[in-house]
Design an enzyme around this catalytic site. Structure first.
Site, short mmCIF file in Angstrom:
data_model
loop_
_atom_site.label_atom_id
_atom_site.label_comp_id
_atom_site.label_asym_id
_atom_site.label_seq_id
_atom_site.Cartn_x
_atom_site.Cartn_y
_atom_site.Cartn_z
CB CYS A 238 -13.25 7.68 7.78
SG CYS A 238 -11.51 7.68 8.22
NE ARG B 196 1.54 11.81 4.91
CZ ARG B 196 0.32 11.34 4.89
NH1 ARG B 196 0.11 10.05 4.88
NH2 ARG B 196 -0.72 12.15 4.86
P1 NAI Z 1 -2.88 8.21 5.50
O1 NAI Z 1 -3.01 7.91 4.06
O2 NAI Z 1 -2.85 9.63 5.96
O3 NAI Z 1 -1.56 7.52 6.09
C1 NAI Z 1 -1.18 6.20 5.83
C2 NAI Z 1 0.33 6.15 5.70
O4 NAI Z 1 0.75 4.79 5.64
C3 NAI Z 1 0.89 6.82 4.44
O5 NAI Z 1 1.79 7.83 4.79
C4 NAI Z 1 1.58 5.67 3.68
O6 NAI Z 1 2.75 6.07 3.01
C5 NAI Z 1 1.89 4.72 4.81
N1 NAI Z 1 2.10 3.33 4.40
C6 NAI Z 1 1.29 2.53 3.65
N2 NAI Z 1 1.80 1.30 3.53
C7 NAI Z 1 2.97 1.29 4.23
C8 NAI Z 1 3.97 0.30 4.50
N3 NAI Z 1 3.84 -0.94 4.06
N4 NAI Z 1 5.04 0.66 5.23
C9 NAI Z 1 5.17 1.91 5.71
N5 NAI Z 1 4.26 2.89 5.51
C10 NAI Z 1 3.16 2.58 4.78
O7 NAI Z 1 -4.07 7.44 6.22
P2 NAI Z 1 -4.82 7.84 7.58
O8 NAI Z 1 -5.83 8.88 7.33
O9 NAI Z 1 -3.80 8.06 8.65
O10 NAI Z 1 -5.62 6.49 7.89
C11 NAI Z 1 -4.95 5.32 8.33
C12 NAI Z 1 -6.00 4.32 8.79
O11 NAI Z 1 -6.72 4.85 9.92
C13 NAI Z 1 -7.06 4.01 7.74
O12 NAI Z 1 -7.43 2.67 7.86
C14 NAI Z 1 -8.23 4.89 8.15
O13 NAI Z 1 -9.45 4.37 7.74
C15 NAI Z 1 -8.12 4.89 9.65
N6 NAI Z 1 -8.69 6.07 10.31
C16 NAI Z 1 -8.50 7.32 9.79
C17 NAI Z 1 -9.02 8.43 10.44
C18 NAI Z 1 -8.84 9.79 9.87
O14 NAI Z 1 -9.47 10.71 10.38
N7 NAI Z 1 -8.01 10.00 8.86
C19 NAI Z 1 -9.74 8.30 11.72
C20 NAI Z 1 -9.82 6.94 12.20
C21 NAI Z 1 -9.32 5.88 11.51
#
Ligand code: NAI
Length: 479
Positions: free
Chosen positions: A275, A40
């Site tokens: 979400c 990523r």
């Molecule tokens: P995502 O899955 O696209 O990204 C999360 C990233 O965190 C991944 O790349 C993963 O490798 C990384 N990660 C996980 N554990 C880690 C660690 N210990 N150290 C380093 N990297 C780590 O998720 P997304 O969609 O960005 O969502 C993130 C949060 O935001 C979730 O809680 C979601 O509910 C919230 N959210 C998401 C929205 C959306 O439209 N996708 C909108 C508003 C909130």
């Protein structure tokens, strides 16, 4: 001390765009986005970013290497930053206590433990991930239990309200920025620091501060309300189909009431995305744990209605095609959960595709922004099938809509991409098997025009034509 360095753990759909806009608007701050996924981070540092989001490329191009950095060196970024966003995924638990409903906080916990192990000096830790109410308490427990001399933490809740597909505009012109913190002088000082960062581009009047638990719950509540509107209008779409009312007309009439408003009243095949479902399931689980079964059942119904809508649409396709799709060629237009994103998480297209594949159909899939490997991954996942080879043999992924629709019995439209409204349906009709069907799961096509061309058209929440199967065999079950 003003913030000079920010670290964001998690370079996903939220961490990437949020920090890119932050770097754009705060040239005096260095923003480093870290992730444990090498792939990523490599993509964020390449010409092809890992996510498709209108306007994102230009922002990254302007800031990357200047005050925006993407890195796998998590420890250094944490050590150097005064303010750390936790922006990791919080998916629904797939096993153990709360399986299928509770949020899995293992990634948040992992991030907190990493901060605790490397931090030196004072840190403001900001929960940006969507979490259950009182999650900040757990993060703080981990941080303080591993406290080293000379290190102190303040934890804030700052949920993200961006929507995929419009993320850059949502971030630049946020309706509100929510910051929750402790009601202590230190807590208020931390709120002030984070607020100062946002004030680089968000008017102070739109920055709302409150207690941590209200802030955490507000995010779940906002998603629950949005999804509830979709399920409400979708429930009425079934009534419309049974009575001859038109759900678009009903939505217009209802939405003109200024107390209600017109947004999120578009009936469709159902909501998707990473979400809504997970956050409502999380809310349901929290209510059950708090011994509030009536409240839990109330919100569960929003999810149940969405499942019903996806099934109803898939069944409509099968019923209309003479109750069998075995061996039939069906074009699926759109695979992303909505337009202007390549994200397929919880996409209704997956549900529709699975139902049709289970019934023996051959699918021709086209989406302008979803990679073919992602489509294959979604449909051959062990949760989807125990016969991935059969599924692979029943799917063809196309790079243009005309080849996807050539020679098929039916077109099933699952995503509201603008380009689908401008296709040459006369040409498409010529190349299809007859009778030729269109099932518009997003209500975006010109149905009158399609019927004039010769298509049999079905959509959501409006009876356009009597189903052909009914005219042929006069089924007593259909109006
Ligand atoms: P995502 O899955 O696209 O990204 C999360 C990233 O965190 C991944 O790349 C993963 O490798 C990384 N990660 C996980 N554990 C880690 C660690 N210990 N150290 C380093 N990297 C780590 O998720 P997304 O969609 O960005 O969502 C993130 C949060 O935001 C979730 O809680 C979601 O509910 C919230 N959210 C998401 C929205 C959306 O439209 N996708 C909108 C508003 C909130």
């Amino acid at each position: 001390m003003p913030i000079k360095k920010i670290c964001c753990i998690g370079a996903g759909y939220v961490g990437g765009p949020t920090c890119s806009v932050m770097a754009l608007k705060c040239p005096d701050i260095t923003v480093t986005v870290v992730d444990k996924s090498r792939e990523r981070i490599a993509q964020w540092n390449s010409e092809k970013l890992p996510i498709y989001e209108p306007g994102l490329d230009a922002v990254v191009r302007e800031c990357r290497g200047r005050n925006l950095f993407f890195s796998t060196d998590i420890e250094t970024a944490i050590r150097e930053a005064e303010l750390i966003f936790i922006s990791v995924n919080t998916p629904t638990k797939t096993f153990g206590m709360g399986k299928g409903r509770a949020a899995d906080l293992k990634y948040v916990e992992g991030a907190a433990r990493m901060i605790a192990s490397v931090a030196a000096g004072d840190k403001i830790v900001v929960e940006k991930s969507t979490v259950p109410v009182r999650a900040a308490e757990s993060v703080l427990k981990i941080l303080r239990a591993n406290n080293k001399p000379g290190v102190s933490y303040q934890i804030l809740s700052n949920p993200e309200f961006l929507a995929e597909g419009t993320a850059i505009d949502d971030l630049l012109n946020a309706d509100r920025v929510l910051i929750g913190g402790e009601d202590t002088p230190e807590g208020q000082a931390a709120i002030h620091e984070l607020s100062w960062v946002y004030e680089h581009w968000i008017p102070r009047s739109r920055i709302v501060t409150m207690n941590t638990w209200s802030s955490e719950l507000s995010k779940l509540a906002a998603n629950a309300f949005l999804a509830q509107r979709i399920s409400s209008i979708n429930s009425l779409s079934a009534v419309c189909e049974a009575t001859g009312a038109d759900v678009s007309e009903v939505a217009k009439a209802v939405g003109l009431d200024s107390r209600i408003g017109s947004k999120f009243l578009q009936a469709s095949v159902g909501f998707g995305g990473s979400c809504f479902q997970k956050d409502i399931l999380n809310l349901v689980y929290i209510c059950e744990c708090l011994n509030l079964p009536e409240v839990a059942a109330y919100w569960q119904q929003v999810i149940d209605m969405n499942e019903y809508q996806k099934s109803r649409f898939s069944e409509k396709v099968i019923e209309s095609l003479f109750n069998t799709v075995t061996g039939k060629q069906i074009a699926l237009l759109g695979f992303a959960f909505k337009k202007n994103t390549g994200d397929t998480r919880e996409s209704p297209a997956i549900h529709v595709a699975k139902t049709l594949l289970d019934e023996g159909a051959r699918l021709h899939i086209y989406d302008p922004k979803v990679d073919s490997s992602q489509i294959m991954h979604d449909l051959t996942h062990p949760m989807m099938t125990d016969q991935p080879e059969n599924v692979k043999n029943s799917i063809e992924i196309h790079s243009d809509p005309y080849s996807a629709t050539s020679g098929v019995h039916a077109i099933v439209l699952c995503t509201e991409w603008d380009e689908f409204t401008n296709l040459d349906y006369g040409k498409i009709y010529e190349g299809m098997m007859k009778p030729a069907y269109v099932f518009d799961g997003r209500k975006i096509l010109d149905h009158k025009k399609l019927i004039k061309i010769g298509f049999h058209v079905q959509t959501i929440g409006k009876r356009l034509q009597r189903p052909l199967v009914n005219r042929l065999w006069g089924s007593p079950n259909q109006v």
